[in-house]
Design a protein around this motif. Structure first.
Motif, PDB file in Angstrom:
ATOM      1  N   MET A 247      -9.385 -10.855  -1.242  1.00  0.00           N
ATOM      2  CA  MET A 247      -8.039 -10.313  -1.280  1.00  0.00           C
ATOM      3  C   MET A 247      -7.973  -8.807  -1.042  1.00  0.00           C
ATOM      4  SD  MET A 247      -5.983 -12.891  -2.065  1.00  0.00           S
ATOM      5  CE  MET A 247      -4.539 -12.196  -2.841  1.00  0.00           C
ATOM      6  N   TRP A 248      -9.110  -8.175  -0.791  1.00  0.00           N
ATOM      7  CA  TRP A 248      -9.120  -6.717  -0.723  1.00  0.00           C
ATOM      8  C   TRP A 248      -8.198  -6.180   0.354  1.00  0.00           C
ATOM      9  CZ3 TRP A 248     -10.368  -4.133   3.706  1.00  0.00           C
ATOM     10  CH2 TRP A 248     -11.028  -4.873   4.701  1.00  0.00           C
TER      11      TRP A 248
ATOM     12  N   VAL B 186      -3.426  -3.197   2.064  1.00  0.00           N
ATOM     13  CA  VAL B 186      -2.193  -3.057   2.848  1.00  0.00           C
ATOM     14  C   VAL B 186      -1.014  -2.773   1.927  1.00  0.00           C
ATOM     15  CG1 VAL B 186      -0.527  -4.319   4.276  1.00  0.00           C
ATOM     16  CG2 VAL B 186      -2.973  -4.457   4.788  1.00  0.00           C
ATOM     17  N   ARG B 187      -0.948  -3.472   0.806  1.00  0.00           N
ATOM     18  CA  ARG B 187       0.143  -3.230  -0.150  1.00  0.00           C
ATOM     19  C   ARG B 187       0.118  -1.793  -0.648  1.00  0.00           C
ATOM     20  NH1 ARG B 187       2.890  -7.126  -3.905  1.00  0.00           N
ATOM     21  NH2 ARG B 187       4.225  -5.800  -5.182  1.00  0.00           N
ATOM     22  N   LEU B 188      -1.073  -1.286  -0.965  1.00  0.00           N
ATOM     23  CA  LEU B 188      -1.199   0.088  -1.454  1.00  0.00           C
ATOM     24  C   LEU B 188      -0.788   1.091  -0.381  1.00  0.00           C
ATOM     25  CD1 LEU B 188      -2.135   2.096  -3.626  1.00  0.00           C
ATOM     26  CD2 LEU B 188      -4.445   1.920  -2.653  1.00  0.00           C
ATOM     27  N   LEU B 189      -1.299   0.909   0.839  1.00  0.00           N
ATOM     28  CA  LEU B 189      -1.012   1.853   1.917  1.00  0.00           C
ATOM     29  C   LEU B 189       0.476   1.877   2.262  1.00  0.00           C
ATOM     30  CD1 LEU B 189      -4.057   1.107   4.260  1.00  0.00           C
ATOM     31  CD2 LEU B 189      -3.675   3.197   2.937  1.00  0.00           C
ATOM     32  N   MET B 190       1.088   0.713   2.404  1.00  0.00           N
ATOM     33  CA  MET B 190       2.504   0.669   2.750  1.00  0.00           C
ATOM     34  C   MET B 190       3.373   1.159   1.592  1.00  0.00           C
ATOM     35  SD  MET B 190       2.611  -0.178   5.862  1.00  0.00           S
ATOM     36  CE  MET B 190       4.406  -0.195   5.936  1.00  0.00           C
ATOM     37  N   GLY B 191       2.964   0.851   0.367  1.00  0.00           N
ATOM     38  CA  GLY B 191       3.711   1.330  -0.790  1.00  0.00           C
ATOM     39  C   GLY B 191       3.706   2.849  -0.872  1.00  0.00           C
ATOM     40  N   VAL B 192       2.536   3.457  -0.702  1.00  0.00           N
ATOM     41  CA  VAL B 192       2.431   4.917  -0.741  1.00  0.00           C
ATOM     42  C   VAL B 192       3.193   5.538   0.423  1.00  0.00           C
ATOM     43  CG1 VAL B 192       0.828   6.860  -0.595  1.00  0.00           C
ATOM     44  CG2 VAL B 192       0.254   4.892  -2.016  1.00  0.00           C
ATOM     45  N   ALA B 193       3.137   4.898   1.597  1.00  0.00           N
ATOM     46  CA  ALA B 193       3.857   5.424   2.768  1.00  0.00           C
ATOM     47  C   ALA B 193       5.356   5.523   2.498  1.00  0.00           C
ATOM     48  CB  ALA B 193       3.589   4.532   3.980  1.00  0.00           C
ATOM     49  N   VAL B 194       5.930   4.466   1.925  1.00  0.00           N
ATOM     50  CA  VAL B 194       7.365   4.472   1.631  1.00  0.00           C
ATOM     51  C   VAL B 194       7.683   5.465   0.516  1.00  0.00           C
ATOM     52  CG1 VAL B 194       9.304   3.063   0.844  1.00  0.00           C
ATOM     53  CG2 VAL B 194       7.655   2.107   2.458  1.00  0.00           C
ATOM     54  N   MET B 195       6.809   5.547  -0.503  1.00  0.00           N
ATOM     55  CA  MET B 195       7.029   6.516  -1.583  1.00  0.00           C
ATOM     56  C   MET B 195       7.005   7.950  -1.062  1.00  0.00           C
ATOM     57  SD  MET B 195       4.693   4.907  -4.632  1.00  0.00           S
ATOM     58  CE  MET B 195       4.707   3.140  -4.944  1.00  0.00           C
TER      59      MET B 195
ATOM     60  N   ALA C 230      -2.592   0.796   7.708  1.00  0.00           N
ATOM     61  CA  ALA C 230      -2.280  -0.552   7.226  1.00  0.00           C
ATOM     62  C   ALA C 230      -2.117  -1.525   8.383  1.00  0.00           C
ATOM     63  CB  ALA C 230      -1.009  -0.516   6.378  1.00  0.00           C
ATOM     64  N   ILE C 231      -1.494  -1.088   9.462  1.00  0.00           N
ATOM     65  CA  ILE C 231      -1.321  -1.949  10.639  1.00  0.00           C
ATOM     66  C   ILE C 231      -2.678  -2.320  11.235  1.00  0.00           C
ATOM     67  CG2 ILE C 231      -0.439  -1.972  13.013  1.00  0.00           C
ATOM     68  CD1 ILE C 231       1.856  -0.161  11.962  1.00  0.00           C
ATOM     69  N   ILE C 232      -3.591  -1.360  11.294  1.00  0.00           N
ATOM     70  CA  ILE C 232      -4.934  -1.637  11.822  1.00  0.00           C
ATOM     71  C   ILE C 232      -5.651  -2.655  10.947  1.00  0.00           C
ATOM     72  CG2 ILE C 232      -7.194  -0.615  12.272  1.00  0.00           C
ATOM     73  CD1 ILE C 232      -5.724   1.992  12.987  1.00  0.00           C
ATOM     74  N   VAL C 233      -5.548  -2.495   9.620  1.00  0.00           N
ATOM     75  CA  VAL C 233      -6.184  -3.445   8.697  1.00  0.00           C
ATOM     76  C   VAL C 233      -5.615  -4.838   8.898  1.00  0.00           C
ATOM     77  CG1 VAL C 233      -6.462  -4.070   6.258  1.00  0.00           C
ATOM     78  CG2 VAL C 233      -6.740  -1.685   6.981  1.00  0.00           C
ATOM     79  N   MET C 234      -4.284  -4.952   9.025  1.00  0.00           N
ATOM     80  CA  MET C 234      -3.667  -6.265   9.234  1.00  0.00           C
ATOM     81  C   MET C 234      -4.079  -6.878  10.565  1.00  0.00           C
ATOM     82  SD  MET C 234       0.227  -6.174   7.758  1.00  0.00           S
ATOM     83  CE  MET C 234       0.583  -4.457   8.108  1.00  0.00           C
ATOM     84  N   SER C 235      -4.211  -6.061  11.581  1.00  0.00           N
ATOM     85  CA  SER C 235      -4.606  -6.581  12.898  1.00  0.00           C
ATOM     86  C   SER C 235      -6.021  -7.128  12.859  1.00  0.00           C
ATOM     87  CB  SER C 235      -4.499  -5.472  13.952  1.00  0.00           C
ATOM     88  OG  SER C 235      -3.182  -4.993  14.056  1.00  0.00           O
ATOM     89  N   VAL C 236      -6.906  -6.455  12.128  1.00  0.00           N
ATOM     90  CA  VAL C 236      -8.295  -6.913  12.016  1.00  0.00           C
ATOM     91  C   VAL C 236      -8.379  -8.199  11.212  1.00  0.00           C
ATOM     92  CG1 VAL C 236     -10.559  -6.339  11.059  1.00  0.00           C
ATOM     93  CG2 VAL C 236      -9.254  -4.603  12.300  1.00  0.00           C
TER      94      VAL C 236
ATOM     95  N   ARG D 187      -7.812 -14.414   9.680  1.00  0.00           N
ATOM     96  CA  ARG D 187      -7.992 -15.085   8.396  1.00  0.00           C
ATOM     97  C   ARG D 187      -6.660 -15.423   7.743  1.00  0.00           C
ATOM     98  NH1 ARG D 187      -8.153 -13.709   3.150  1.00  0.00           N
ATOM     99  NH2 ARG D 187      -7.864 -11.491   3.543  1.00  0.00           N
ATOM    100  N   CYS D 188      -5.670 -14.500   7.879  1.00  0.00           N
ATOM    101  CA  CYS D 188      -4.425 -14.658   7.144  1.00  0.00           C
ATOM    102  C   CYS D 188      -3.318 -15.295   7.953  1.00  0.00           C
ATOM    103  CB  CYS D 188      -3.925 -13.291   6.651  1.00  0.00           C
ATOM    104  SG  CYS D 188      -5.066 -12.478   5.528  1.00  0.00           S
ATOM    105  N   GLY D 189      -3.387 -15.203   9.247  1.00  0.00           N
ATOM    106  CA  GLY D 189      -2.260 -15.630  10.056  1.00  0.00           C
ATOM    107  C   GLY D 189      -2.186 -17.121  10.220  1.00  0.00           C
ATOM    108  N   GLY D 190      -1.298 -17.535  11.107  1.00  0.00           N
ATOM    109  CA  GLY D 190      -1.206 -18.946  11.443  1.00  0.00           C
ATOM    110  C   GLY D 190      -0.403 -19.728  10.465  1.00  0.00           C
TER     111      GLY D 190
END
Length: 468
Positions: free
Chosen positions: A279-280, A285-294, A446-452, A456-459
């Motif tokens: 789950m890392w 991604v949650r941490l990066l996007m959360g801090v970005a919006v904050m 975060a976008i780069i992490v999600m793309s990599v 595993r997560c998609g579909g």
């Protein structure tokens, strides 16, 4: 004399909903103006960031204590897990067992009110920092109210009541910035705003105190209410509540209760194994996007004043407008998910790309028209992203661990609240556009992490979960 009450007409849930609306109305008047006020006291952006970070740290540690308090009353249920998981810093849980749940809730409300009263009297950076201490430790009124509603409301009534609770939260946060922005234009406007917030908390404390907690009786499990949970509040006196809570604290499922810090250590071990195993990337991604919006919101009022000469009153209207759009964004999520065939990962990726683009656009904006445009779309992209990241956590982690996964997500968000003010203070030393520019950079990571991690997560992850 036994009083029979029809629970469907019990006003307790409406009382909590009303108090929640007032709570967020008062807080949202003050919070957008904090960066402006601390600057007027002579603090540098870095000092302001340290003060803001200290508030996040206090929230991080004290929420574990609040979780332990209400875990006693709920027999160690999911609420204790869903709070931020950190080592308790003082024995408030034991104190709660002694004085009862009404006194615990009142203490959180009154001590939060004290913090806003000190804030209203702050004429130096030291007093400003001091005012954030009681609020950081005790401002868990929303979590307590949400837990009480979940515990006391009959299962068939729960969706309606929780819906009212969320609506009240949105209404409070929509109205607050407008009123706060208007008041701060007056002489000593910030102090007046903080005093009104203090008065709102005192009013909430009075409502909680006047409610007849120990006089209402229930004679059965009528209307689907589970007596085992509700009678601790509605069918017993405070002293009986304390004794029942103590008995539940000593045995859960026939096992001796562990000390609170032992429970925390055990849960942290589970968190570590779950995050390290698979789950890392999602929590990163949650941490990066959360801090970005904050970072975007951290100096919003101050940045618009410095960049465009916009007064706090106008900025308050813009914040309220964005909050209203964020509340409406929930209605668009269903059609969007159907369009993406319930692929939460794809929706999250694309909403994050949009968020990155809008943060970059806001950072380089030369007119208020571009600021309004970016704020409008950001309201939708961030609201959709928050929902999708939670759904993705549950999809990958499995429905059986939902309580722990949601709690871990809240813990990650709490860590972001500690990091964001520090980063904002440092970035703001460079430029008023520094915090949102840094937020855009974190969103790109975060976008780069999600793309990599997409294979595993998609579909069909969401579809698979729905079919089980």
């Amino acid at each position: 004399m036994q009083i029979t009450v029809d629970y469907t007409h019990l006003p307790f849930d409406r009382l909590l909903v009303y108090c929640t609306m007032q709570d967020l109305f008062g807080v949202s008047m003050v919070v957008p103006l904090l960066s402006l006020h601390v600057k007027s006291l002579g603090a540098s952006p870095t000092v302001a960031g340290v003060v803001g970070s200290s508030y996040g740290i206090l929230q991080l540690f004290s929420s574990a204590v609040v979780g332990h308090i209400w875990g006693h009353f709920h027999g160690g249920g999911d609420f204790a897990v869903s709070q931020t998981l950190a080592v308790p810093c003082f024995p408030q849980g034991c104190w709660s067992d002694v004085v009862g749940r009404r006194s615990s809730l009142l203490a959180c409300i009154l001590l939060s009110a004290l913090g806003y009263l000190i804030l209203g009297a702050s004429t130096s950076v030291f007093l400003f920092a001091l005012a954030r201490v009681p609020v950081g430790i005790f401002k868990h009124t929303l979590s307590i109210s949400r837990a009480l509603l979940s515990d006391l409301v009959a299962e068939k009534e729960r969706p309606l009541v929780i819906g009212r609770f969320n609506t009240a939260s949105s209404v409070g946060f929509i109205l607050g910035p407008m009123v706060g922005g208007y008041l701060t234009e007056l002489d000593d406007g910030f102090y007046l705003t903080a005093f009104i917030c203090f008065s709102v908390f005192i009013l909430n404390a009075g409502l909680v105190w006047l409610f007849p907690w120990s006089e209402v009786k229930l004679n059965s499990t009528k209307h689907g209410l589970r007596l085992g949970k509700s009678h601790a509040l509605l069918g017993k006196t405070d002293r009986e509540v304390q004794e029942a809570a103590t008995r539940r604290g000593t045995t859960v499922s026939g096992k001796p209760a562990r000390l609170p810090w032992m429970e925390v250590v055990s849960t942290l071990r589970d968190m570590k194994s779950l995050i390290v195993s698979e789950m890392w990337d999602i929590f990163l991604v949650r941490l990066l996007m959360g801090v970005a919006v904050m970072l975007y919101y951290s100096n919003f009022v101050l940045a618009l004043e410095e960049r465009f000469g916009v007064r706090p009153k106008t900025t308050g209207y813009l914040i309220s407008y964005s909050s209203a759009l964020g509340a409406l964004a929930g209605f668009t999520l269903g059609p969007i998910l159907r369009l993406y065939k319930h692929n939460s990962h794809a929706v999250l990726l694309h909403s994050s790309v949009l968020t990155f683009t809008l943060l970059l656009l806001y950072s380089t904006a030369h007119t208020m028209g571009i600021v309004v445009f970016s704020s409008t779309l950001l309201s939708f992209s961030t609201a959709i992203g928050r929902t999708c990241i939670t759904d993705l956590q549950l999809t990958v982690g499995g429905a059986q661990a939902s309580g722990t996964l949601i709690g871990m997500g809240q813990s990650v968000t709490a860590v972001g609240r500690v990091i964001a003010p520090l980063l904002s203070g440092v970035a703001q030393e460079v430029s008023p556009c520094g915090p949102p520019s840094l937020g855009a950079a974190l969103a790109l990571v975060a976008i780069i992490v999600m793309s990599v991690s997409r294979p595993r997560c998609g579909g069909d992850g969401s579809d698979k979960l729905k079919s089980e």
